[in-house]
Design a protein around this motif. Sequence first.
Motif, PDB file in Angstrom:
ATOM      1  N   SER A 174       0.781  -1.116   0.045  1.00 32.45           N
ATOM      2  CA  SER A 174      -0.061  -0.096  -0.061  1.00 32.45           C
ATOM      3  C   SER A 174       0.707   1.221  -0.113  1.00 32.45           C
ATOM      4  CB  SER A 174      -1.039   0.190   1.088  1.00 32.45           C
ATOM      5  OG  SER A 174      -1.536   1.266   1.396  1.00 32.45           O
ATOM      6  N   GLY A 175       0.515   2.151  -1.171  1.00 35.90           N
ATOM      7  CA  GLY A 175       1.681   3.258  -1.046  1.00 35.90           C
ATOM      8  C   GLY A 175       0.987   4.447   0.149  1.00 35.90           C
ATOM      9  N   PHE A 176      -0.122   4.101   0.709  1.00 40.20           N
ATOM     10  CA  PHE A 176      -0.406   5.243   1.821  1.00 40.20           C
ATOM     11  C   PHE A 176       0.613   4.689   2.956  1.00 40.20           C
ATOM     12  CE2 PHE A 176      -2.352   5.505   6.061  1.00 40.20           C
ATOM     13  CZ  PHE A 176      -2.855   6.878   5.904  1.00 40.20           C
ATOM     14  N   HIS A 177       1.061   3.664   3.328  1.00 41.43           N
ATOM     15  CA  HIS A 177       2.034   3.532   4.325  1.00 41.43           C
ATOM     16  C   HIS A 177       3.457   4.057   4.124  1.00 41.43           C
ATOM     17  CE1 HIS A 177       0.137  -0.919   4.857  1.00 41.43           C
ATOM     18  NE2 HIS A 177      -0.749  -0.159   4.981  1.00 41.43           N
ATOM     19  N   SER A 178       3.881   4.418   2.847  1.00 41.38           N
ATOM     20  CA  SER A 178       4.970   5.052   2.714  1.00 41.38           C
ATOM     21  C   SER A 178       4.798   6.647   3.213  1.00 41.38           C
ATOM     22  CB  SER A 178       5.380   5.081   1.119  1.00 41.38           C
ATOM     23  OG  SER A 178       4.336   5.951   0.253  1.00 41.38           O
ATOM     24  N   PHE A 212      -9.305   4.727  -6.001  1.00 40.13           N
ATOM     25  CA  PHE A 212      -8.307   4.597  -4.786  1.00 40.13           C
ATOM     26  C   PHE A 212      -7.530   3.682  -4.802  1.00 40.13           C
ATOM     27  CE2 PHE A 212     -12.158   6.769  -3.077  1.00 40.13           C
ATOM     28  CZ  PHE A 212     -11.472   8.191  -3.304  1.00 40.13           C
ATOM     29  N   GLY A 213      -7.971   2.348  -5.087  1.00 40.40           N
ATOM     30  CA  GLY A 213      -7.039   1.231  -5.413  1.00 40.40           C
ATOM     31  C   GLY A 213      -5.807   1.395  -6.317  1.00 40.40           C
ATOM     32  N   ILE A 214      -6.255   2.217  -7.380  1.00 38.22           N
ATOM     33  CA  ILE A 214      -5.161   2.552  -8.295  1.00 38.22           C
ATOM     34  C   ILE A 214      -4.055   3.474  -7.934  1.00 38.22           C
ATOM     35  CG2 ILE A 214      -4.873   3.437 -10.726  1.00 38.22           C
ATOM     36  CD1 ILE A 214      -7.485   2.219 -11.596  1.00 38.22           C
ATOM     37  N   SER A 215      -4.883   4.581  -7.130  1.00 42.38           N
ATOM     38  CA  SER A 215      -4.005   5.602  -7.037  1.00 42.38           C
ATOM     39  C   SER A 215      -3.097   5.118  -5.840  1.00 42.38           C
ATOM     40  CB  SER A 215      -4.929   6.669  -6.284  1.00 42.38           C
ATOM     41  OG  SER A 215      -5.613   6.542  -5.428  1.00 42.38           O
ATOM     42  N   ASN A 216      -3.524   4.205  -4.763  1.00 40.97           N
ATOM     43  CA  ASN A 216      -2.766   3.681  -3.735  1.00 40.97           C
ATOM     44  C   ASN A 216      -1.620   3.086  -4.354  1.00 40.97           C
ATOM     45  OD1 ASN A 216      -2.332   3.426  -0.696  1.00 40.97           O
ATOM     46  ND2 ASN A 216      -3.456   1.502  -0.773  1.00 40.97           N
ATOM     47  N   GLN A 217      -1.710   2.329  -5.242  1.00 43.03           N
ATOM     48  CA  GLN A 217      -0.615   1.135  -5.525  1.00 43.03           C
ATOM     49  C   GLN A 217       0.142   2.225  -6.502  1.00 43.03           C
ATOM     50  OE1 GLN A 217      -1.202  -0.737  -3.635  1.00 43.03           O
ATOM     51  NE2 GLN A 217      -1.437  -2.943  -4.658  1.00 43.03           N
ATOM     52  N   LEU A 218      -0.278   3.190  -7.316  1.00 39.08           N
ATOM     53  CA  LEU A 218       0.902   4.058  -7.925  1.00 39.08           C
ATOM     54  C   LEU A 218       1.598   4.554  -6.788  1.00 39.08           C
ATOM     55  CD1 LEU A 218      -1.605   5.741 -10.670  1.00 39.08           C
ATOM     56  CD2 LEU A 218       0.258   4.053 -10.921  1.00 39.08           C
ATOM     57  N   LEU A 219       0.998   5.166  -5.629  1.00 37.55           N
ATOM     58  CA  LEU A 219       1.761   5.690  -4.715  1.00 37.55           C
ATOM     59  C   LEU A 219       3.027   4.659  -4.351  1.00 37.55           C
ATOM     60  CD1 LEU A 219      -0.066   7.443  -2.225  1.00 37.55           C
ATOM     61  CD2 LEU A 219       1.530   8.531  -3.425  1.00 37.55           C
ATOM     62  N   THR A 251       3.211  -2.951 -13.599  1.00 38.18           N
ATOM     63  CA  THR A 251       2.468  -3.786 -14.540  1.00 38.18           C
ATOM     64  C   THR A 251       0.861  -4.045 -14.034  1.00 38.18           C
ATOM     65  OG1 THR A 251       4.428  -4.952 -15.119  1.00 38.18           O
ATOM     66  CG2 THR A 251       2.494  -6.012 -15.515  1.00 38.18           C
ATOM     67  N   ILE A 252       0.659  -4.216 -12.884  1.00 38.44           N
ATOM     68  CA  ILE A 252      -0.658  -4.533 -12.720  1.00 38.44           C
ATOM     69  C   ILE A 252      -1.554  -2.944 -12.518  1.00 38.44           C
ATOM     70  CG2 ILE A 252      -0.312  -6.685 -11.390  1.00 38.44           C
ATOM     71  CD1 ILE A 252      -0.501  -5.095  -8.827  1.00 38.44           C
ATOM     72  N   THR A 253      -0.852  -2.364 -12.087  1.00 35.93           N
ATOM     73  CA  THR A 253      -1.511  -0.859 -11.961  1.00 35.93           C
ATOM     74  C   THR A 253      -1.743  -0.049 -12.997  1.00 35.93           C
ATOM     75  OG1 THR A 253      -0.344  -0.545  -9.745  1.00 35.93           O
ATOM     76  CG2 THR A 253      -1.526   1.291 -10.422  1.00 35.93           C
ATOM     77  N   MET A 254      -0.701  -0.203 -14.056  1.00 37.04           N
ATOM     78  CA  MET A 254      -1.027   0.578 -15.204  1.00 37.04           C
ATOM     79  C   MET A 254      -2.095  -0.339 -16.163  1.00 37.04           C
ATOM     80  SD  MET A 254       0.694   3.358 -15.289  1.00 37.04           S
ATOM     81  CE  MET A 254       1.760   4.213 -14.814  1.00 37.04           C
ATOM     82  N   THR A 255      -2.004  -1.449 -16.246  1.00 37.67           N
ATOM     83  CA  THR A 255      -3.010  -2.201 -16.831  1.00 37.67           C
ATOM     84  C   THR A 255      -4.368  -1.880 -16.099  1.00 37.67           C
ATOM     85  OG1 THR A 255      -1.166  -4.058 -17.181  1.00 37.67           O
ATOM     86  CG2 THR A 255      -3.704  -4.755 -17.437  1.00 37.67           C
ATOM     87  N   ALA A 256      -4.525  -2.131 -14.842  1.00 34.16           N
ATOM     88  CA  ALA A 256      -5.803  -1.490 -14.126  1.00 34.16           C
ATOM     89  C   ALA A 256      -6.309  -0.227 -14.745  1.00 34.16           C
ATOM     90  CB  ALA A 256      -5.725  -1.846 -12.833  1.00 34.16           C
ATOM     91  N   GLY A 257      -5.377   0.579 -14.783  1.00 34.47           N
ATOM     92  CA  GLY A 257      -5.532   2.184 -15.112  1.00 34.47           C
ATOM     93  C   GLY A 257      -6.199   2.266 -16.373  1.00 34.47           C
TER      94      GLY A 257
END
Length: 678
Positions: free
Chosen positions: A340-344, A546-553, A586-592
Amino acid sequence: MKRLGSVLAWGGISALGAAAFGVLALSRGETVNAAWLLTAALCTYAVGYRFYSRFLATRVFGLDDRRATPAERFNNGRDYVPTDKWVLYGHHFAAIAGAGPLVGPVLAAQFGYLPGTLWLVIGVVVGGAVQDFVILFCSLRRDGKSLGQMAKEEVNPAAGATAMLAVLFIMIILLAVLALIVVNALKASPWGLFTIVCTIPIALLMGWWMKRWRPGKVGEASAMGAVLLAGALVAGGWVAGQPHVAPLFTHSATALTWMMVAYGFIASVLPVWMLLCPRDYLSTFLKITTIVVLAVAILVILPPLRMPALTPFASLGEGPVFAGKLFPFAFITIACGAISGFHSLVASGTTPKMIAREADARLIGYGGMLMESFVGVMAMIAACTLDPGVYFAMNTTPAALAQASQVLGQAGFVVTPDFMRELAARMGETTLLARSGGAPSLAVGMAQIFAGASSALGGKTLDALWYHFAIMFEALFILTTIDTGTRVGRFMLQEIVGHVWPRFGETSWYPSVIASSALVVAGWGYFLYQGVVDPLGGINSLWPLFGISNQLLAAVALCVGTTILIKMGRARYAWVTAAPLAWLVTITMTAGWQKVFSTDPRLGFLAHAASLAGSTSPDAARLIFNDRLNTFVALLFMSVVTILIVTSLREWWLVLSRRKMAVVHEAPYVATGYVVGN
């Protein structure tokens, strides 16, 4: 002899974990006991923490207890405060463990128990815990600087500045969503609201106890806080049953919104030792104790996993809970608990400013994320022990349920209306149909496990009591992310404005503290209010992002971590962050890409907007605007991350080919004043 015993013990743990994974992966058609899932997770966590986190701490990062931390060097009694590692572990865990590890696995259960379990357990060991640990280490060596500031200094000033603004915007949206979940859980719930309100004075008492009255007496404050929290839980049930008292704690969603905004501001302004840290530490008692008791209950009653390993929706991509195939959407739906990007933002926000010794970062960064993954596994078990028909009836709208009725019927995932009415009555609810979002179905699953354990031990089932306890537990779980997230957002805003007005960037200057805190809570408070008063607009319209933006973070964080490792001269270890980065991108750009450009109106934003063209519905214009806004925000986030990735790749190439001198922006070494080894 001692070494031989250690080898045999860890070899046995590894073999048991492998056997558990084998049972989960190879069982087809027969019932699998939930204890196997629990065993696989615990064995993997134990091996990962014992060996991989030690490798990271000693070989990759080189943690040094002889080096003074920012908390020691800048101790100001407000933000920089040396803190006992167990208290800080509680704060950090409470801050990162929000809605994600509870709700994400429940929603992803529509694919079956196996994909989500593998992602939760394996993803956290090699990805999520590594991200948290590396960002915590990097911020610790840089005076507690934020992720955006580190990106600006270590990668590229222009890309870093862009990333800082994008990260702040994502943070505000994320906080609004988390707050909305809390508001929806607590509205018209006097029991839950009373208990959560009580945690504030209890936390203040604990803070003064450990800081002023009995400095260092963490055990005393912990025991006192645990007793008072247990009393608040019991008193909450009494309050809810009193006709003259319950209305005092029964409020509308709008009233709770203003309460949330006020609490977020106060928690951000007060010294960290006074409210934020002890309250998060206190809530961790309830969180971890509940999860551990849930695990014990599973071992007592040995419930079967009623959901199959894989459902038809894993390949069809037409799930009634949410649209999209297993790849990539299982890895986006489950963020917290795996990575999770939020953790960073927390790992480069409040936590590095409170670590007393560098070695504590291993327990707090890597260990804290393992515990959150454990929470996610418990949520997956609770969801998959439900009858599949109940699960889909609870998490699906009537329209989507009717559309998927043929597939559900062929798979045997059906349930009668009479059974659902009986289940709702047992849980003390009027209805459980179409209670989407994951939280109610998680509460039912937890309630059934707890009720089964209490019945097996000779007591009453108490289904309704356990259900409402689980609802309150989820709300408390999420609320602790709001206070820390607001403070982290304040730090980020101070850093950004500080480039124009240096005095504003001083985290200890109270006019800046008050102004930045007010702006941050006003930002997420506005979106929260819109989501409360306008169910079709506001923050609800941005939920799919939110899931996409979180993983992009998370991709941004791993880019920064990889860059710093290469510049430190440890390029041979850069794979520890580069490998999860490659998978995540790979997974996040595909989902986006699919969310924006898919021709399926249930999946693609543009396709859904086109399907509404010419509609006579009064809400059509608003829904079309929301879809276009979703498209803009998704493409914006994807573009920012792409720029940062390309810039990072160029930086790695220049440094590794010796075309550019590797310059790291670590704080100078200062010897600690503490006794090493204590």
